[in-house]
Design a protein around this motif. Structure first.
Motif, PDB file in Angstrom:
ATOM      1  N   SER A   1      26.674  46.071  28.367  1.00  0.00           N
ATOM      2  CA  SER A   1      27.746  45.090  28.462  1.00  0.00           C
ATOM      3  C   SER A   1      27.208  43.709  28.120  1.00  0.00           C
ATOM      4  CB  SER A   1      28.338  45.078  29.872  1.00  0.00           C
ATOM      5  OG  SER A   1      29.253  44.015  30.020  1.00  0.00           O
ATOM      6  N   ALA A   2      27.834  43.047  27.172  1.00  0.00           N
ATOM      7  CA  ALA A   2      27.421  41.694  26.804  1.00  0.00           C
ATOM      8  C   ALA A   2      27.723  40.712  27.929  1.00  0.00           C
ATOM      9  CB  ALA A   2      28.122  41.258  25.521  1.00  0.00           C
ATOM     10  N   SER A   3      28.639  41.071  28.834  1.00  0.00           N
ATOM     11  CA  SER A   3      29.020  40.182  29.939  1.00  0.00           C
ATOM     12  C   SER A   3      28.493  40.669  31.290  1.00  0.00           C
ATOM     13  CB  SER A   3      30.541  40.066  30.000  1.00  0.00           C
ATOM     14  OG  SER A   3      31.113  41.333  30.311  1.00  0.00           O
ATOM     15  N   ASN A   4      27.568  41.619  31.275  1.00  0.00           N
ATOM     16  CA  ASN A   4      27.040  42.196  32.516  1.00  0.00           C
ATOM     17  C   ASN A   4      28.156  42.722  33.414  1.00  0.00           C
ATOM     18  OD1 ASN A   4      24.289  41.789  31.897  1.00  0.00           O
ATOM     19  ND2 ASN A   4      24.526  39.633  32.430  1.00  0.00           N
ATOM     20  N   TYR A   5      29.175  43.313  32.803  1.00  0.00           N
ATOM     21  CA  TYR A   5      30.300  43.934  33.490  1.00  0.00           C
ATOM     22  C   TYR A   5      31.100  42.941  34.342  1.00  0.00           C
ATOM     23  CZ  TYR A   5      27.856  48.085  32.010  1.00  0.00           C
ATOM     24  OH  TYR A   5      27.231  49.037  31.254  1.00  0.00           O
ATOM     25  N   ASP A   6      31.070  41.671  33.985  1.00  0.00           N
ATOM     26  CA  ASP A   6      31.829  40.637  34.687  1.00  0.00           C
ATOM     27  C   ASP A   6      33.231  40.577  34.078  1.00  0.00           C
ATOM     28  OD1 ASP A   6      32.941  38.413  35.847  1.00  0.00           O
ATOM     29  OD2 ASP A   6      31.368  37.022  35.219  1.00  0.00           O
ATOM     30  N   GLY A   7      34.228  40.980  34.861  1.00  0.00           N
ATOM     31  CA  GLY A   7      35.595  41.005  34.378  1.00  0.00           C
ATOM     32  C   GLY A   7      36.125  39.636  33.983  1.00  0.00           C
ATOM     33  N   LEU A   8      35.547  38.581  34.514  1.00  0.00           N
ATOM     34  CA  LEU A   8      35.981  37.234  34.155  1.00  0.00           C
ATOM     35  C   LEU A   8      35.381  36.763  32.841  1.00  0.00           C
ATOM     36  CD1 LEU A   8      35.740  35.559  37.674  1.00  0.00           C
ATOM     37  CD2 LEU A   8      37.778  36.417  36.510  1.00  0.00           C
TER      38      LEU A   8
ATOM     39  N   SER B   1      35.117  44.754  24.646  1.00  0.00           N
ATOM     40  CA  SER B   1      35.364  44.013  25.884  1.00  0.00           C
ATOM     41  C   SER B   1      34.110  43.903  26.740  1.00  0.00           C
ATOM     42  CB  SER B   1      36.459  44.697  26.701  1.00  0.00           C
ATOM     43  OG  SER B   1      35.988  45.936  27.223  1.00  0.00           O
ATOM     44  N   GLY B   2      33.169  44.819  26.550  1.00  0.00           N
ATOM     45  CA  GLY B   2      31.992  44.850  27.411  1.00  0.00           C
ATOM     46  C   GLY B   2      32.269  45.459  28.765  1.00  0.00           C
TER      47      GLY B   2
END
Length: 189
Positions: A73-80, A126-127
């Protein structure tokens, strides 16, 4: 003056039609579709032993060899912070990251780097996608089974239970929901 009145009449008719279609029919169709989706009725939260551990709609990071691992995940699984890395396929940073991920996955699973599926080393747009390919799940079965003291057949049965088919029977490929799969593993502890 006649042409102006005709144009005004046509504009008003178009306004009424657009209002009905876009202001009434389209929202009602969207509402009906939303109510028809399975997650609307049952929710997407996954509970194990009465404790919420995640959502079947959002991927998460599972540390340890006793768990199935999802896509990076490019966002480290951060939904925000949903989104990709925005790096192009020839970007040296992305090429290096993928090569590093291939080496890590191949070492963790005890396979040749050529056997590592693409979804094991590339993030989704989405990551946050919780699904992996059947090939990536199958690659992880021996490790998870050994770590948990389970037979590979028992782990494969859990994989089959967490597998979803093609959308509408023809779109996409079957996929394994890692969060649902790991919840089943957690429930067996």
């Amino acid at each position: 003056m006649k042409i102006w009145i005709r144009s005004l009449g046509a504009s008003l008719r178009m306004l009424v039609v657009a209002t009905v279609v876009l202001g009434v029919a389209y929202p009602l169709i969207g509402l009906a579709a939303g109510l028809a989706l399975p997650h609307q009725a049952e929710g997407s939260l996954i509970t194990v032993n009465g404790k919420v551990i995640g959502s079947s709609l959002l991927g998460q990071d599972f540390a340890g060899d006793g768990w199935f691992h999802g896509r990076p995940s490019a966002s480290n699984y951060d939904g925000l912070a949903s989104g990709g890395s925005n790096l192009g396929p020839n970007n040296p940073a992305l090429v290096a990251a993928i090569a590093d991920r291939i080496a890590k996955v191949a070492a963790r699973e005890g396979v040749a780097p050529a056997r590592v599926p693409a979804d094991a080393v590339t993030a989704s747009a989405s990551g946050l996608d919780p699904q992996i390919s059947l090939a990536y799940a199958e690659l992880q079965v021996p490790r998870v089974a050994a770590q948990r003291g389970m037979s590979e057949a028992a782990v494969r049965a859990l994989v089959a239970h967490a597998t979803t088919g093609r959308a509408l029977g023809v779109l996409g490929e079957p996929a394994v929901n890692v969060v649902t799969l790991n919840a089943a593993l957690a429930g067996r502890q």
